[in-house]
Write a protein that holds these residues in place. Sequence first.
Motif, mmCIF file in Angstrom:
data_model
loop_
_atom_site.group_PDB
_atom_site.id
_atom_site.type_symbol
_atom_site.label_atom_id
_atom_site.label_comp_id
_atom_site.label_asym_id
_atom_site.label_seq_id
_atom_site.Cartn_x
_atom_site.Cartn_y
_atom_site.Cartn_z
ATOM 1 N N ALA A 89 0.828 -1.203 0.000
ATOM 2 C CA ALA A 89 0.000 0.000 0.000
ATOM 3 C C ALA A 89 0.859 1.249 0.000
ATOM 4 O O ALA A 89 0.564 2.230 -0.694
ATOM 5 C CB ALA A 89 -0.927 -0.001 1.219
ATOM 6 N N ARG A 90 1.943 1.232 0.745
ATOM 7 C CA ARG A 90 2.811 2.400 0.809
ATOM 8 C C ARG A 90 3.549 2.615 -0.511
ATOM 9 O O ARG A 90 3.794 3.752 -0.920
ATOM 10 C CB ARG A 90 3.810 2.274 1.958
ATOM 11 N N ALA A 91 3.878 1.526 -1.171
ATOM 12 C CA ALA A 91 4.522 1.652 -2.492
ATOM 13 C C ALA A 91 3.572 2.332 -3.469
ATOM 14 O O ALA A 91 4.004 3.103 -4.333
ATOM 15 C CB ALA A 91 4.926 0.270 -3.002
ATOM 16 N N ALA A 92 2.270 2.066 -3.319
ATOM 17 C CA ALA A 92 1.277 2.675 -4.206
ATOM 18 C C ALA A 92 0.966 4.112 -3.815
ATOM 19 O O ALA A 92 0.506 4.902 -4.657
ATOM 20 C CB ALA A 92 -0.005 1.840 -4.195
ATOM 21 N N GLY A 93 1.206 4.476 -2.548
ATOM 22 C CA GLY A 93 0.939 5.843 -2.086
ATOM 23 C C GLY A 93 1.828 6.165 -0.907
ATOM 24 O O GLY A 93 1.420 5.991 0.248
ATOM 25 N N PRO A 94 3.051 6.632 -1.147
ATOM 26 C CA PRO A 94 4.035 6.833 -0.071
ATOM 27 C C PRO A 94 3.583 7.774 1.040
ATOM 28 O O PRO A 94 4.012 7.617 2.181
ATOM 29 C CB PRO A 94 5.249 7.414 -0.810
ATOM 30 N N ASP A 95 2.745 8.742 0.721
ATOM 31 C CA ASP A 95 2.318 9.715 1.729
ATOM 32 C C ASP A 95 0.837 9.614 2.068
ATOM 33 O O ASP A 95 0.218 10.595 2.495
ATOM 34 C CB ASP A 95 2.655 11.138 1.267
ATOM 35 N N ASP A 96 0.269 8.433 1.902
ATOM 36 C CA ASP A 96 -1.103 8.196 2.318
ATOM 37 C C ASP A 96 -1.127 8.160 3.850
ATOM 38 O O ASP A 96 -0.532 7.271 4.465
ATOM 39 C CB ASP A 96 -1.608 6.868 1.736
ATOM 40 N N ILE A 97 -1.787 9.125 4.468
ATOM 41 C CA ILE A 97 -1.762 9.250 5.922
ATOM 42 C C ILE A 97 -2.355 8.029 6.611
ATOM 43 O O ILE A 97 -1.838 7.565 7.644
ATOM 44 C CB ILE A 97 -2.490 10.540 6.355
ATOM 45 N N GLU A 98 -3.418 7.484 6.062
ATOM 46 C CA GLU A 98 -4.032 6.303 6.684
ATOM 47 C C GLU A 98 -3.075 5.119 6.658
ATOM 48 O O GLU A 98 -2.977 4.366 7.624
ATOM 49 C CB GLU A 98 -5.336 5.955 5.977
ATOM 50 N N VAL A 99 -2.370 4.962 5.535
ATOM 51 C CA VAL A 99 -1.415 3.856 5.415
ATOM 52 C C VAL A 99 -0.243 4.063 6.366
ATOM 53 O O VAL A 99 0.181 3.136 7.068
ATOM 54 C CB VAL A 99 -0.918 3.716 3.962
ATOM 55 N N LEU A 100 0.287 5.273 6.417
ATOM 56 C CA LEU A 100 1.406 5.574 7.309
ATOM 57 C C LEU A 100 1.028 5.317 8.767
ATOM 58 O O LEU A 100 1.800 4.726 9.533
ATOM 59 C CB LEU A 100 1.842 7.027 7.140
ATOM 60 N N THR A 101 -0.171 5.753 9.144
ATOM 61 C CA THR A 101 -0.621 5.573 10.528
ATOM 62 C C THR A 101 -0.806 4.102 10.861
ATOM 63 O O THR A 101 -0.356 3.627 11.911
ATOM 64 C CB THR A 101 -1.934 6.337 10.771
ATOM 65 N N GLU A 102 -1.457 3.369 9.965
ATOM 66 C CA GLU A 102 -1.676 1.946 10.225
ATOM 67 C C GLU A 102 -0.357 1.182 10.279
ATOM 68 O O GLU A 102 -0.184 0.285 11.112
ATOM 69 C CB GLU A 102 -2.589 1.353 9.153
ATOM 70 N N MET A 103 0.591 1.551 9.426
ATOM 71 C CA MET A 103 1.893 0.897 9.452
ATOM 72 C C MET A 103 2.605 1.177 10.778
ATOM 73 O O MET A 103 3.204 0.275 11.380
ATOM 74 C CB MET A 103 2.754 1.364 8.276
ATOM 75 N N ALA A 104 2.516 2.423 11.251
ATOM 76 C CA ALA A 104 3.138 2.771 12.528
ATOM 77 C C ALA A 104 2.490 2.009 13.677
ATOM 78 O O ALA A 104 3.181 1.472 14.553
ATOM 79 C CB ALA A 104 3.038 4.278 12.755
ATOM 80 N N VAL A 105 1.162 1.947 13.685
ATOM 81 C CA VAL A 105 0.441 1.217 14.734
ATOM 82 C C VAL A 105 0.842 -0.257 14.721
ATOM 83 O O VAL A 105 1.027 -0.885 15.775
ATOM 84 C CB VAL A 105 -1.086 1.366 14.541
ATOM 85 N N THR A 106 1.005 -0.800 13.523
ATOM 86 C CA THR A 106 1.382 -2.211 13.394
ATOM 87 C C THR A 106 2.798 -2.445 13.900
ATOM 88 O O THR A 106 3.071 -3.442 14.581
ATOM 89 C CB THR A 106 1.256 -2.663 11.929
ATOM 90 N N TYR A 107 3.713 -1.540 13.583
ATOM 91 C CA TYR A 107 5.081 -1.667 14.116
ATOM 92 C C TYR A 107 5.071 -1.581 15.646
ATOM 93 O O TYR A 107 5.817 -2.311 16.317
ATOM 94 C CB TYR A 107 5.985 -0.593 13.535
ATOM 95 N N ASP A 108 4.240 -0.700 16.199
ATOM 96 C CA ASP A 108 4.119 -0.640 17.655
ATOM 97 C C ASP A 108 3.648 -1.984 18.203
ATOM 98 O O ASP A 108 4.148 -2.462 19.236
ATOM 99 C CB ASP A 108 3.129 0.452 18.070
ATOM 100 N N ALA A 109 2.692 -2.597 17.521
ATOM 101 C CA ALA A 109 2.173 -3.893 17.962
ATOM 102 C C ALA A 109 3.243 -4.979 17.904
ATOM 103 O O ALA A 109 3.207 -5.938 18.684
ATOM 104 C CB ALA A 109 0.967 -4.298 17.104
ATOM 105 N N LEU A 110 4.193 -4.816 16.996
ATOM 106 C CA LEU A 110 5.293 -5.773 16.849
ATOM 107 C C LEU A 110 6.433 -5.487 17.821
ATOM 108 O O LEU A 110 7.424 -6.215 17.858
ATOM 109 C CB LEU A 110 5.828 -5.745 15.414
#
Length: 267
Positions: A106-127
């Motif tokens: 998803a980030r490759a398709a939209g590097p500055d998509d705020i929803e994608v960036l936020t979800e990726m950050a939340v997921t890294y926190d979960a990891l």
Amino acid sequence: MDKEKALSNLGEEELVHKGNAYLKKGNLQLATLHFSVALAKNPKSAPACTGIGQVLLAKGEFSKARDAFAKGLEHDENYRPALLGMAMAYRKQGDPEAAVVHLEKARAAGPDDIEVLTEMAVTYDALGQELLAEPLYTRVIELKPHKASGYNNLGFNYLLQGRYSEAIATFSKAMSLETPSIMMRNNLAAAYVLNGQDENALRLFEKTVGKASAYNNIGYIHMTQGNWDLAEKAFIQALELNPTYYARAQDNLDRLYRYRMSMRSGE
């Protein structure tokens, strides 16, 4: 049936647009109806499949949601909302590693998509990969500097890293941008407790849950950190304020004593 007949006169794009509007309002029934009619018009509609997936996600039906997102991706493998939805479903099912795979696409398709960036950050926190999450939260703030949620998310990331002073400053910034929600106040209060500033925490908790509950919250945070004496003191203060009603503080105090006993027996 009359509603469906009237909707059949609308185009696919308008149906999806209206479905998303209903979804945002929390009207899952009407959202489902609009997405279903859109799919009847075009069974290969990635946006309509994704809409159905979002409804199922909102209902907590994560496996079914993934099936819907997968159908959308069959028709458009780079459709960002479907990739994002799939990632959210995986994370909520307790599989953050699988979520990251879809988020990277998803980030490759939209590097500055705020929803994608936020979800990726939340997921890294979960990891437990808070250092990978931090720059993503920071980028969200750069893109939307006046949005409180970005600062609130970054503040929580600082809490996970043990950077409590920075968390306090960041939560405070979030609260300065809009009328503070209960979540914002509680996050800042937790940061104060973890930073050894119980009095500041008490004032914030008291505004949202009352004084007895405020002391209980402070005690619980201390207990999770192994600060037994401070936790005991806070629980006792909660009970003194409301001995009849506030059973939760007594439960936490009993739990604290059991923890201490088990630790001593293990020495």
